[in-house]
Design a protein around this motif. Sequence first.
Motif, PDB file in Angstrom:
ATOM      1  N   SER A 128      -8.285   2.636   0.207  1.00 40.53           N
ATOM      2  CA  SER A 128      -7.149   3.376  -0.354  1.00 40.53           C
ATOM      3  C   SER A 128      -7.230   3.419  -1.875  1.00 40.53           C
ATOM      4  O   SER A 128      -6.953   4.449  -2.504  1.00 40.53           O
ATOM      5  CB  SER A 128      -5.835   2.727   0.091  1.00 40.53           C
ATOM      6  N   MET A 129      -7.604   2.302  -2.464  1.00 42.47           N
ATOM      7  CA  MET A 129      -7.800   2.269  -3.919  1.00 42.47           C
ATOM      8  C   MET A 129      -8.943   3.202  -4.324  1.00 42.47           C
ATOM      9  O   MET A 129      -8.851   3.937  -5.327  1.00 42.47           O
ATOM     10  CB  MET A 129      -8.100   0.844  -4.382  1.00 42.47           C
ATOM     11  N   SER A 174       0.831  -1.205   0.000  1.00 44.33           N
ATOM     12  CA  SER A 174       0.000   0.000   0.000  1.00 44.33           C
ATOM     13  C   SER A 174       0.864   1.253   0.000  1.00 44.33           C
ATOM     14  O   SER A 174       0.560   2.242  -0.694  1.00 44.33           O
ATOM     15  CB  SER A 174      -0.923  -0.018   1.222  1.00 44.33           C
ATOM     16  N   LEU A 175       1.952   1.229   0.763  1.00 46.54           N
ATOM     17  CA  LEU A 175       2.868   2.364   0.774  1.00 46.54           C
ATOM     18  C   LEU A 175       3.508   2.557  -0.596  1.00 46.54           C
ATOM     19  O   LEU A 175       3.650   3.692  -1.082  1.00 46.54           O
ATOM     20  CB  LEU A 175       3.945   2.176   1.841  1.00 46.54           C
ATOM     21  N   ALA A 176       3.881   1.459  -1.258  1.00 46.94           N
ATOM     22  CA  ALA A 176       4.427   1.549  -2.612  1.00 46.94           C
ATOM     23  C   ALA A 176       3.400   2.172  -3.567  1.00 46.94           C
ATOM     24  O   ALA A 176       3.755   2.956  -4.454  1.00 46.94           O
ATOM     25  CB  ALA A 176       4.846   0.170  -3.112  1.00 46.94           C
ATOM     26  N   GLY A 177       2.121   1.833  -3.376  1.00 44.94           N
ATOM     27  CA  GLY A 177       1.067   2.442  -4.179  1.00 44.94           C
ATOM     28  C   GLY A 177       0.961   3.935  -3.946  1.00 44.94           C
ATOM     29  O   GLY A 177       0.828   4.725  -4.886  1.00 44.94           O
ATOM     30  N   TRP A 178       1.039   4.338  -2.687  1.00 47.26           N
ATOM     31  CA  TRP A 178       0.970   5.760  -2.337  1.00 47.26           C
ATOM     32  C   TRP A 178       2.140   6.527  -2.945  1.00 47.26           C
ATOM     33  O   TRP A 178       1.954   7.620  -3.495  1.00 47.26           O
ATOM     34  CB  TRP A 178       0.965   5.896  -0.823  1.00 47.26           C
ATOM     35  N   LEU A 179       3.330   5.979  -2.864  1.00 45.43           N
ATOM     36  CA  LEU A 179       4.514   6.645  -3.415  1.00 45.43           C
ATOM     37  C   LEU A 179       4.406   6.761  -4.938  1.00 45.43           C
ATOM     38  O   LEU A 179       4.763   7.796  -5.524  1.00 45.43           O
ATOM     39  CB  LEU A 179       5.777   5.885  -3.024  1.00 45.43           C
ATOM     40  N   ASP A 194       2.636   8.173 -11.254  1.00 43.01           N
ATOM     41  CA  ASP A 194       2.616   6.896 -11.968  1.00 43.01           C
ATOM     42  C   ASP A 194       1.368   6.127 -11.536  1.00 43.01           C
ATOM     43  O   ASP A 194       1.418   5.237 -10.678  1.00 43.01           O
ATOM     44  CB  ASP A 194       3.895   6.104 -11.625  1.00 43.01           C
ATOM     45  N   LEU A 195       0.233   6.464 -12.136  1.00 44.93           N
ATOM     46  CA  LEU A 195      -1.038   5.900 -11.697  1.00 44.93           C
ATOM     47  C   LEU A 195      -1.153   4.414 -12.006  1.00 44.93           C
ATOM     48  O   LEU A 195      -1.792   3.661 -11.254  1.00 44.93           O
ATOM     49  CB  LEU A 195      -2.198   6.658 -12.349  1.00 44.93           C
ATOM     50  N   GLY A 196      -0.541   3.968 -13.111  1.00 43.23           N
ATOM     51  CA  GLY A 196      -0.584   2.549 -13.440  1.00 43.23           C
ATOM     52  C   GLY A 196       0.069   1.707 -12.361  1.00 43.23           C
ATOM     53  O   GLY A 196      -0.490   0.702 -11.894  1.00 43.23           O
ATOM     54  N   SER A 197       1.273   2.109 -11.935  1.00 43.23           N
ATOM     55  CA  SER A 197       1.964   1.375 -10.863  1.00 43.23           C
ATOM     56  C   SER A 197       1.214   1.494  -9.551  1.00 43.23           C
ATOM     57  O   SER A 197       1.155   0.535  -8.767  1.00 43.23           O
ATOM     58  CB  SER A 197       3.391   1.909 -10.709  1.00 43.23           C
ATOM     59  N   ALA A 198       0.625   2.667  -9.300  1.00 40.53           N
ATOM     60  CA  ALA A 198      -0.120   2.853  -8.051  1.00 40.53           C
ATOM     61  C   ALA A 198      -1.269   1.857  -7.964  1.00 40.53           C
ATOM     62  O   ALA A 198      -1.481   1.211  -6.927  1.00 40.53           O
ATOM     63  CB  ALA A 198      -0.646   4.281  -7.966  1.00 40.53           C
ATOM     64  N   ARG A 199      -2.024   1.697  -9.057  1.00 41.30           N
ATOM     65  CA  ARG A 199      -3.141   0.748  -9.051  1.00 41.30           C
ATOM     66  C   ARG A 199      -2.640  -0.684  -8.888  1.00 41.30           C
ATOM     67  O   ARG A 199      -3.273  -1.496  -8.193  1.00 41.30           O
ATOM     68  CB  ARG A 199      -3.949   0.888 -10.340  1.00 41.30           C
ATOM     69  N   THR A 200      -1.493  -0.997  -9.496  1.00 49.63           N
ATOM     70  CA  THR A 200      -0.933  -2.348  -9.358  1.00 49.63           C
ATOM     71  C   THR A 200      -0.566  -2.633  -7.914  1.00 49.63           C
ATOM     72  O   THR A 200      -0.894  -3.704  -7.367  1.00 49.63           O
ATOM     73  CB  THR A 200       0.306  -2.498 -10.253  1.00 49.63           C
ATOM     74  N   TRP A 201       0.106  -1.672  -7.274  1.00 47.44           N
ATOM     75  CA  TRP A 201       0.530  -1.902  -5.882  1.00 47.44           C
ATOM     76  C   TRP A 201      -0.658  -1.956  -4.939  1.00 47.44           C
ATOM     77  O   TRP A 201      -0.682  -2.769  -3.997  1.00 47.44           O
ATOM     78  CB  TRP A 201       1.512  -0.825  -5.450  1.00 47.44           C
ATOM     79  N   TYR A 202      -1.670  -1.106  -5.154  1.00 42.50           N
ATOM     80  CA  TYR A 202      -2.853  -1.179  -4.307  1.00 42.50           C
ATOM     81  C   TYR A 202      -3.569  -2.515  -4.505  1.00 42.50           C
ATOM     82  O   TYR A 202      -4.086  -3.109  -3.543  1.00 42.50           O
ATOM     83  CB  TYR A 202      -3.802  -0.012  -4.610  1.00 42.50           C
ATOM     84  N   GLY A 203      -3.610  -3.002  -5.745  1.00 41.77           N
ATOM     85  CA  GLY A 203      -4.189  -4.321  -5.979  1.00 41.77           C
ATOM     86  C   GLY A 203      -3.429  -5.409  -5.240  1.00 41.77           C
ATOM     87  O   GLY A 203      -4.025  -6.330  -4.664  1.00 41.77           O
ATOM     88  N   THR A 204      -2.083  -5.299  -5.226  1.00 48.50           N
ATOM     89  CA  THR A 204      -1.257  -6.256  -4.473  1.00 48.50           C
ATOM     90  C   THR A 204      -1.579  -6.187  -2.988  1.00 48.50           C
ATOM     91  O   THR A 204      -1.645  -7.220  -2.300  1.00 48.50           O
ATOM     92  CB  THR A 204       0.235  -5.951  -4.708  1.00 48.50           C
ATOM     93  N   SER A 205      -1.775  -4.980  -2.481  1.00 47.72           N
ATOM     94  CA  SER A 205      -2.062  -4.828  -1.044  1.00 47.72           C
ATOM     95  C   SER A 205      -3.407  -5.445  -0.683  1.00 47.72           C
ATOM     96  O   SER A 205      -3.555  -6.045   0.396  1.00 47.72           O
ATOM     97  CB  SER A 205      -2.032  -3.344  -0.650  1.00 47.72           C
ATOM     98  N   ILE A 206      -4.399  -5.322  -1.564  1.00 49.37           N
ATOM     99  CA  ILE A 206      -5.717  -5.920  -1.305  1.00 49.37           C
ATOM    100  C   ILE A 206      -5.620  -7.441  -1.313  1.00 49.37           C
ATOM    101  O   ILE A 206      -6.164  -8.125  -0.426  1.00 49.37           O
ATOM    102  CB  ILE A 206      -6.730  -5.435  -2.362  1.00 49.37           C
TER     103      ILE A 206
END
Length: 412
Positions: free
Chosen positions: A219-220, A178-183, A189-201
């Motif tokens: 958060s997503m 989730s922190l990686a998504g926030w950063l 970099d919205l594409g990476s943000a969505r990927t990391w938030y998906g990983t966190s879920i």
Amino acid sequence: MNWSTRSIREASRNGDYGRVVRLARTDARLSQRQLGDASGLSQSAISRLESRGAASYDMAVLARVASHLRIPLGIVGLAERVQVSGPMERRNFLTAAAATAAAPVISSIAPDRHTDDSQTAPVRMATTAYRRLDGVTPARQLIEPVRAHLQLVQNLAQGEEDDRQRARLAAAGSEAASLAGWLSWDMGDLGSARTWYGTSITAARRAGDHLLTAYQIGSMAQLEAHTGNGAQALALVTTARRQLDSPMAVADAWLLTIEALAHAAIGAAAAADRALNAAGDATDHLADEAPPPWPWVFPFNQAKVAAARLSCGVRLGLTEWISTAQDATDPVLTSGHEKQRALLLLDIAHGHLAAGRLDGAFAMARTALETGLRYRSGRTVERARTLRRAYKSRTPPRVVREFDELLHDAHL
């Protein structure tokens, strides 16, 4: 301004930093109201600052005013920024800084169902430390060590044979992702943000923790609401609420502010207002000064509800929401998270622009943009561009032209 004049040196030596501000403001030919508008403060707040004498000062407020007036930080008792050069030095610096940031939170992470004394507690403390560093460190410098930290947590979880411990590590991995998504979001970099938030879920579900799953889905939803995808954000908020086993005031208040932003993104002002009022009611039930429950890192309070109303007002074009919420956001504006302050300043600048106060709007926006450039925050710079697009004139005044020069030179 000559910073070596006798009056400046005497005021600095005596600790009368308010007098330094007054001298610099007068030299810049700004009124207290103009300086307040540019710094996100009221005229009375500037007056109080200038008359404090040798008393103690709110360093965050002093730093904002000094930054706008270009006062060297040492003159008003503020430390200059530490410069770190080179990738190896930066990694070493961030590792040491993370350890320092973790120190005050060690005692606050008591053993519970999320931690034990072997692996989970240390990795969670590291995540918390990196999250705190986000307030004062460019996301582009943090993302690499955070990704390495996440990989470590994932490796530990894969090698763990005990089911309970593996679930705890999955929860810790969810926080790190989730922190990686926030950063990534901060970098634009919205594409990476969505990927990391998906990983966190996914990791939160693997951990079997419903509250953490709700937090990560929320958060997503927050990301989608802020980027204008209101319908998707509303669907995610509904999904997040379904994860909660029982009502929880902080979760209710937080999700209601995200719901309000989602309604604002699709132009539903009445629905946004209802959600914000409900968020305020839920926040009233939170214990004053109580530490936030896991997985929340920072307290949720009425100032954050006001900040959400201000952001909704910008999206809906409701200047009265912006003006009424501005004073209540002071705790956010004086927080230690400079990037969050910059985003809020840009929202306030939108209000000044809508009211026709160009000087205040673009002076404040310039302060926010300088913060965005200093931290290489793509999210902040893009918000500054949105503000500039809202003003159209074939003959812009000087304050706008100066803002344009700074914006055109932005290379992140």
